[in-house]
Scaffold this motif. Structure first.
Motif, PDB file in Angstrom:
ATOM      1  N   VAL A 108       0.837  -1.193   0.000  1.00  0.00           N
ATOM      2  CA  VAL A 108       0.000   0.000   0.000  1.00  0.00           C
ATOM      3  C   VAL A 108       0.876   1.248   0.000  1.00  0.00           C
ATOM      4  O   VAL A 108       1.696   1.430   0.892  1.00  0.00           O
ATOM      5  N   ALA A 109       0.667   2.088  -0.993  1.00  0.00           N
ATOM      6  CA  ALA A 109       1.344   3.395  -1.036  1.00  0.00           C
ATOM      7  C   ALA A 109       0.437   4.379  -0.310  1.00  0.00           C
ATOM      8  O   ALA A 109      -0.725   4.548  -0.668  1.00  0.00           O
ATOM      9  N   THR A 110       0.974   5.015   0.713  1.00  0.00           N
ATOM     10  CA  THR A 110       0.192   5.964   1.505  1.00  0.00           C
ATOM     11  C   THR A 110       0.850   7.334   1.483  1.00  0.00           C
ATOM     12  O   THR A 110       1.965   7.491   1.001  1.00  0.00           O
ATOM     13  N   VAL A 111       0.130   8.297   2.018  1.00  0.00           N
ATOM     14  CA  VAL A 111       0.626   9.662   2.154  1.00  0.00           C
ATOM     15  C   VAL A 111       0.551  10.023   3.633  1.00  0.00           C
ATOM     16  O   VAL A 111      -0.484   9.777   4.267  1.00  0.00           O
ATOM     17  N   THR A 134       1.223  14.791   7.238  1.00  0.00           N
ATOM     18  CA  THR A 134       2.027  16.012   7.200  1.00  0.00           C
ATOM     19  C   THR A 134       2.325  16.493   5.780  1.00  0.00           C
ATOM     20  O   THR A 134       2.921  17.561   5.603  1.00  0.00           O
ATOM     21  N   ALA A 135       1.928  15.734   4.765  1.00  0.00           N
ATOM     22  CA  ALA A 135       2.231  16.093   3.380  1.00  0.00           C
ATOM     23  C   ALA A 135       1.458  17.342   2.956  1.00  0.00           C
ATOM     24  O   ALA A 135       0.393  17.647   3.491  1.00  0.00           O
ATOM     25  N   ASP A 136       2.024  18.038   1.968  1.00  0.00           N
ATOM     26  CA  ASP A 136       1.280  19.148   1.384  1.00  0.00           C
ATOM     27  C   ASP A 136       0.858  18.750  -0.031  1.00  0.00           C
ATOM     28  O   ASP A 136       1.240  17.683  -0.530  1.00  0.00           O
ATOM     29  N   VAL A 137       0.080  19.599  -0.670  1.00  0.00           N
ATOM     30  CA  VAL A 137      -0.481  19.236  -1.974  1.00  0.00           C
ATOM     31  C   VAL A 137       0.603  19.071  -3.039  1.00  0.00           C
ATOM     32  O   VAL A 137       0.435  18.261  -3.959  1.00  0.00           O
ATOM     33  N   LEU A 138       1.714  19.787  -2.927  1.00  0.00           N
ATOM     34  CA  LEU A 138       2.805  19.616  -3.883  1.00  0.00           C
ATOM     35  C   LEU A 138       3.447  18.240  -3.742  1.00  0.00           C
ATOM     36  O   LEU A 138       3.742  17.582  -4.745  1.00  0.00           O
ATOM     37  N   ASP A 139       3.649  17.784  -2.503  1.00  0.00           N
ATOM     38  CA  ASP A 139       4.197  16.443  -2.267  1.00  0.00           C
ATOM     39  C   ASP A 139       3.332  15.381  -2.934  1.00  0.00           C
ATOM     40  O   ASP A 139       3.830  14.470  -3.596  1.00  0.00           O
ATOM     41  N   VAL A 140       2.031  15.516  -2.752  1.00  0.00           N
ATOM     42  CA  VAL A 140       1.109  14.510  -3.274  1.00  0.00           C
ATOM     43  C   VAL A 140       1.006  14.604  -4.795  1.00  0.00           C
ATOM     44  O   VAL A 140       0.961  13.584  -5.485  1.00  0.00           O
ATOM     45  N   HIS A 170       4.397  10.316 -10.468  1.00  0.00           N
ATOM     46  CA  HIS A 170       5.371   9.236 -10.571  1.00  0.00           C
ATOM     47  C   HIS A 170       4.789   7.851 -10.331  1.00  0.00           C
ATOM     48  O   HIS A 170       5.540   6.882 -10.197  1.00  0.00           O
ATOM     49  N   THR A 171       3.462   7.771 -10.233  1.00  0.00           N
ATOM     50  CA  THR A 171       2.805   6.469 -10.044  1.00  0.00           C
ATOM     51  C   THR A 171       1.564   6.403 -10.935  1.00  0.00           C
ATOM     52  O   THR A 171       1.171   7.407 -11.525  1.00  0.00           O
ATOM     53  N   HIS A 172       0.961   5.250 -10.988  1.00  0.00           N
ATOM     54  CA  HIS A 172      -0.284   5.093 -11.742  1.00  0.00           C
ATOM     55  C   HIS A 172      -1.520   5.139 -10.835  1.00  0.00           C
ATOM     56  O   HIS A 172      -2.629   4.973 -11.306  1.00  0.00           O
ATOM     57  N   TYR A 173      -1.323   5.380  -9.561  1.00  0.00           N
ATOM     58  CA  TYR A 173      -2.434   5.359  -8.605  1.00  0.00           C
ATOM     59  C   TYR A 173      -3.387   6.530  -8.817  1.00  0.00           C
ATOM     60  O   TYR A 173      -2.972   7.620  -9.206  1.00  0.00           O
ATOM     61  N   ARG A 174      -4.651   6.298  -8.512  1.00  0.00           N
ATOM     62  CA  ARG A 174      -5.686   7.334  -8.624  1.00  0.00           C
ATOM     63  C   ARG A 174      -5.980   7.988  -7.283  1.00  0.00           C
ATOM     64  O   ARG A 174      -6.592   9.035  -7.224  1.00  0.00           O
ATOM     65  N   SER A 206      -7.390  12.073  -3.655  1.00  0.00           N
ATOM     66  CA  SER A 206      -7.474  11.594  -5.031  1.00  0.00           C
ATOM     67  C   SER A 206      -6.834  12.592  -5.985  1.00  0.00           C
ATOM     68  O   SER A 206      -6.524  13.725  -5.612  1.00  0.00           O
ATOM     69  N   ARG A 207      -6.673  12.171  -7.224  1.00  0.00           N
ATOM     70  CA  ARG A 207      -6.163  13.074  -8.247  1.00  0.00           C
ATOM     71  C   ARG A 207      -7.078  14.300  -8.368  1.00  0.00           C
ATOM     72  O   ARG A 207      -6.604  15.416  -8.554  1.00  0.00           O
ATOM     73  N   ARG A 208      -8.354  14.071  -8.276  1.00  0.00           N
ATOM     74  CA  ARG A 208      -9.311  15.176  -8.391  1.00  0.00           C
ATOM     75  C   ARG A 208      -9.126  16.185  -7.258  1.00  0.00           C
ATOM     76  O   ARG A 208      -9.263  17.387  -7.465  1.00  0.00           O
ATOM     77  N   ASP A 209      -8.812  15.706  -6.056  1.00  0.00           N
ATOM     78  CA  ASP A 209      -8.548  16.621  -4.936  1.00  0.00           C
ATOM     79  C   ASP A 209      -7.356  17.515  -5.248  1.00  0.00           C
ATOM     80  O   ASP A 209      -7.361  18.716  -4.948  1.00  0.00           O
ATOM     81  N   ILE A 210      -6.328  16.940  -5.860  1.00  0.00           N
ATOM     82  CA  ILE A 210      -5.135  17.714  -6.212  1.00  0.00           C
ATOM     83  C   ILE A 210      -5.448  18.682  -7.350  1.00  0.00           C
ATOM     84  O   ILE A 210      -4.938  19.803  -7.384  1.00  0.00           O
TER      85      ILE A 210
END
Length: 152
Positions: free
Chosen positions: A98-101, A104-110, A116-120, A136-140
């Motif tokens: 599982v790839a998680t975030v 503490t991450a910000d929107v640029l990190d995500v 760099h991944t195929h995850y949605r 999600s991608r839509r959130d970004i």
């Protein structure tokens, strides 16, 4: 004699601060339990029109991800490998990697991680690995639009 002295150096320009992922993530996340019936999970996918969801243990920690692709493996296993349908649980077909975030991450990190991944989507976890949301991608995309309207 007029002495003005050396000019003080300018403070280095700081990197633009981006909004935290908690401003955009979904906090109400549909999840599955490892021992839940895979048939129930498929019903949830269809009813809520989602393509994947985190699998969490009794403590709320992520132990896997179940996607539509994982569920399709059942049909192939039954047809090509002559495996009995029986009582199949989520743990038998979920993906363990599982790839998680981090929270503490910000929107640029995500955004960078999505590029760099195929995850949605990525589950967002706290310091103990407990699920606190999903981004999600839509959130970004929303964060990108908000950034544009505030700085461009």
């Amino acid at each position: 004699m007029n002495f003005t002295g050396a000019k003080a150096p300018e403070a280095p320009k700081s990197v633009k601060e981006y909004r935290p992922i908690t401003d955009y993530m979904t906090r109400e996340v549909i999840t599955f339990h490892p021992l839940q019936s895979i048939a129930d999970a498929m019903d949830v996918f269809l009813e809520h029109r989602i393509s994947g969801a985190p699998v969490v243990d009794d403590d709320g920690k992520i132990v896997g991800i179940l996607s539509e692709i994982d569920c399709m493996k059942i049909m192939v296993d039954e047809a090509y490998h002559n495996l009995p349908h029986g009582k199949i649980t989520v743990i038998q077909y979920m993906s363990n990697n599982v790839a998680t975030v981090p929270i503490t991450a910000d929107v640029l990190d995500v955004a960078s991680k999505f590029l760099h991944t195929h995850y949605r989507r990525f589950p967002v976890v706290d310091y103990n690995g407990k699920l606190v949301g999903q981004v999600s991608r839509r959130d970004i995309l929303q964060a990108t639009r908000d950034l544009k309207t505030s700085t461009w």
